[in-house]
Design an enzyme around this catalytic site. Structure first.
Site, PDB file in Angstrom:
ATOM      1  N   CYS A   1      21.766  11.492  57.366  1.00  0.00           N
ATOM      2  CA  CYS A   1      22.789  10.598  56.824  1.00  0.00           C
ATOM      3  C   CYS A   1      23.996  11.373  56.323  1.00  0.00           C
ATOM      4  O   CYS A   1      24.910  10.813  55.755  1.00  0.00           O
ATOM      5  CB  CYS A   1      22.222   9.710  55.723  1.00  0.00           C
ATOM      6  SG  CYS A   1      21.744  10.640  54.273  1.00  0.00           S
TER       7      CYS A   1
ATOM      8  N   HIS B   1      34.616  14.616  49.902  1.00  0.00           N
ATOM      9  CA  HIS B   1      34.754  13.168  49.700  1.00  0.00           C
ATOM     10  C   HIS B   1      35.955  12.603  50.427  1.00  0.00           C
ATOM     11  O   HIS B   1      35.940  11.459  50.860  1.00  0.00           O
ATOM     12  CB  HIS B   1      34.792  12.839  48.212  1.00  0.00           C
ATOM     13  CG  HIS B   1      33.447  12.960  47.617  1.00  0.00           C
ATOM     14  ND1 HIS B   1      32.456  12.053  47.895  1.00  0.00           N
ATOM     15  CD2 HIS B   1      32.895  13.907  46.866  1.00  0.00           C
ATOM     16  CE1 HIS B   1      31.359  12.442  47.313  1.00  0.00           C
ATOM     17  NE2 HIS B   1      31.590  13.568  46.668  1.00  0.00           N
TER      18      HIS B   1
HETATM   19  C1  PEP Z   1      24.790  14.636  51.765  1.00  0.00           C
HETATM   20  O1  PEP Z   1      24.810  15.447  50.840  1.00  0.00           O
HETATM   21  O2  PEP Z   1      24.746  14.964  52.977  1.00  0.00           O
HETATM   22  C2  PEP Z   1      24.843  13.188  51.472  1.00  0.00           C
HETATM   23  C3  PEP Z   1      24.672  12.307  52.431  1.00  0.00           C
HETATM   24  O3  PEP Z   1      25.104  12.812  50.199  1.00  0.00           O
HETATM   25  P1  PEP Z   1      26.587  12.865  49.519  1.00  0.00           P
HETATM   26  O4  PEP Z   1      27.565  13.223  50.591  1.00  0.00           O
HETATM   27  O5  PEP Z   1      26.825  11.532  48.936  1.00  0.00           O
HETATM   28  O6  PEP Z   1      26.394  13.943  48.499  1.00  0.00           O
END
Ligand code: PEP
Ligand code: MG
Length: 556
Positions: free
Chosen positions: A486, A186
């Protein structure tokens, strides 16, 4: 003297500034006895600390506004509670230091609240936060949470959770350095969203003394401690040149021979939209709606509040595509009212779509709010579910969307290897796939994305991850449907070319990465991207894959 440290660069650019540390948990103050004549002074210290903390909370509330202001004002009231203060005074009078008295008085109150019904128990976290702030002030250690500073700084933390960031002022944070976290943590995602340079997985970052001047190069992962004036000038010039070159690139994403690859933005809410528009995003490829739920972890935001927030994002892209992901709670994004507290392995437990299927009312409200938000707008709304494991999951989600009367395309995220392996079966239920490469890497390699020590396995260049991506893209092509990326993989310009070569149909990333990806993609033909992808897949490690793709693209 200048020294150089090296971590993993996760967000481009150079930041130069003084180090400020993210305050960590406050330690229990020692239970030391004071002499009777010191009591009055200690009581005064306690009162002063309480007033300062309360004033600080109110000031932060005014800065944040909205729901956060109410929460912070409620915390200020807790700090000034006369009963609590009287208890602190009593404890000091019988020999406690100010910090110990505050600690113990809050502990007694905490027990009372914890046993007084669900609502009051929910205030315990607020109480702990207030206690930590007062004790930190009395001990003269950094406040827990975001540093107090009026001057811009480079933030140093062990890691950053989404909740840590709610009050982060983007005007003050020049860049991030964290000890933990990999390219998909994050901290990395947030840095890209804010468009600030960042380096993660740098053991020992916490040892950098507060106030030290550092230069952070988010592209190379280097940290120059006390950089010389020559080094500063060199870095600043290189960063300015890169920025100018990027500003020259514009328009929709495409290879040099015109194969279109829409470049979309990842957003966490209306606040990220301006940067996305400015970067020339062709729409939103991932709207992480969970940020809307973080303001209050005790209940879901109302349908009206959700509608308002979704509408603001949809309005920003008239005629564009906006892919909204329904709430992804659990694991590293727990919500008190939804996430089971006692899971032995939260990342393998009830998270993402699993949480929503257990709480259909939360999903229903969210889908209804989305349907209302899109009413009358010409936007192409697409809605997708996180953590889809199989066809049954995909069907349950599509059914919920239909029941809510949503006029949108329904899709599934591919974040679990089973979904990549059985992508064609999932595509019988939904209309598109979106690869969440962050979680897909986490689950394919059994490597927690929050743990810096395993960041090697979180590297999106890992050939096994590329295989899973290729498998999903091929399945979508066979079904005549789209398959975007994404996850953070899309924000690496070279990897973006490889993903295009693997058959991915759109790329979504933090807005700040869009110009870099656009400029690099425009340099190569689709056939070159396909050859680079084949070379990367034939490699045996992430590093080899990177080198092999680079060699193909630079014509070596
Ligand atoms: C992922 O896991 O690649 C994603 C886009 O979702 P997050 O990073 O919010 O878990
Ligand atoms: Mg994910």
């Amino acid at each position: 003297m200048e020294t150089t440290l090296r971590g993993v660069g996760v967000s481009h650019g150079v930041a130069i500034g003084e180090v400020r540390h993210m305050g960590t948990a406050v330690l229990e103050p020692p239970a030391k006895q004071i002499a009777a004549e010191e009591a009055e002074r200690e009581q005064g210290r306690a009162r002063q600390a309480v007033s300062a903390v309360s004033a600080d909370l109110i000031a932060r509330g005014q800065l944040a506004g909205g729901e956060a202001q109410h929460v912070l004002e409620a915390q200020a009231m807790i700090a000034e509670d006369p009963e609590l203060m009287a208890d602190v005074d009593r404890r000091v009078a019988v020999g406690s230091t100010a910090e110990r008295a505050v600690y113990d008085a809050f502990a007694a109150y905490r027990e009372l609240l914890a046993g007084a019904g669900e609502y009051m128990a929910g205030r315990v976290a607020d109480l702990d936060d207030v206690r930590n702030r007062i004790v930190a002030r009395l001990l003269g250690v950094p406040m827990p949470g975001v540093p107090d500073s009026d001057e811009p700084y480079v933030l140093i933390a062990r890691d950053l959770a989404p909740a840590d960031t709610a009050l982060l002022d983007p005007a003050l944070v020049l860049g991030f350095v964290t000890e933990e976290g990999g390219p998909t943590s994050h901290s990395a995602i947030l840095a890209r969203a804010l468009g600030v340079p960042a380096v993660v997985a740098l053991p020992g970052a916490k040892e950098l003394p507060e106030g030290t001047v550092v230069a952070v190069d988010g592209s190379t992962g280097e940290i120059f401690v006390e950089p010389t004036p020559e080094k500063r000038a060199e870095l600043e010039t290189a960063a300015a040149e890169r920025k100018a070159a990027l500003a020259a690139s514009s328009g929709p994403g495409a290879t040099s021979d015109g194969h279109k690859v829409p470049l979309l933005a990842n957003v966490g809410g209306p606040g990220d939209v301006a940067a996305a528009v400015e970067a020339g995003a062709e729409g939103v490829g991932l709207f992480r709606t969970e940020f809307l739920f973080l303001d209050d972890s005790r209940k879901a935001p109302s349908e009206d509040k959700q509608t308002e927030s979704y509408r603001k994002v949809l309005e920003a892209f008239p005629e564009g595509r906006v892919v909204v992901r329904v709430l992804d709670a659990g694991a590293d994004k727990p919500l008190d009212f939804l996430t089971p507290a006692d899971e032995p392995n939260p990342a393998l437990g009830v998270r993402g779509l699993r949480t929503l299927l257990d709480h259909p009312e939360v999903l229903r409200t969210q889908l209804t709010a989305l349907a209302k938000a899109a009413e009358g707008l010409p936007v192409y709304l697409e809605v997708m579910a996180p953590m889809v494991a199989d066809r049954q999951d995909a069907r349950a989600f599509a059914d919920a969307c239909r029941e809510a009367g949503l006029r949108a395309k329904f899709g599934a995220m591919v974040e679990i290897p089973s979904a990549a392996l059985r992508a064609r079966s999932i595509l019988q239920e939904v209309e598109f796939l979106s690869l969440g490469t962050n979680d897909l890497a986490q689950y394919a390699f059994a490597a927690d994305r929050q743990v810096g020590a395993v960041s090697r396995l979180q590297d999106p260049w890992q050939p096994a991850l590329l295989d899973l991506i290729a498998m999903s893209a091929e399945a979508a092509r066979a079904e005549g449907k789209s398959c975007g990326v994404c996850g953070e993989a899309a924000s690496d310009p070279l990897l973006a070319c490889v993903l295009t070569g693997l058959g991915v149909t759109s790329l979504s990333m933090g807005a700040a990465s869009i110009p870099y990806v656009r400029a690099t993609l425009a340099k190569y033909t689709l056939a070159q991207c396909e050859r680079a992808a084949a070379a990367a897949r034939a490699a045996d490690s992430a590093d080899e894959a990177r080198v092999a793709a680079q060699a193909v693209l630079s014509g070596e």
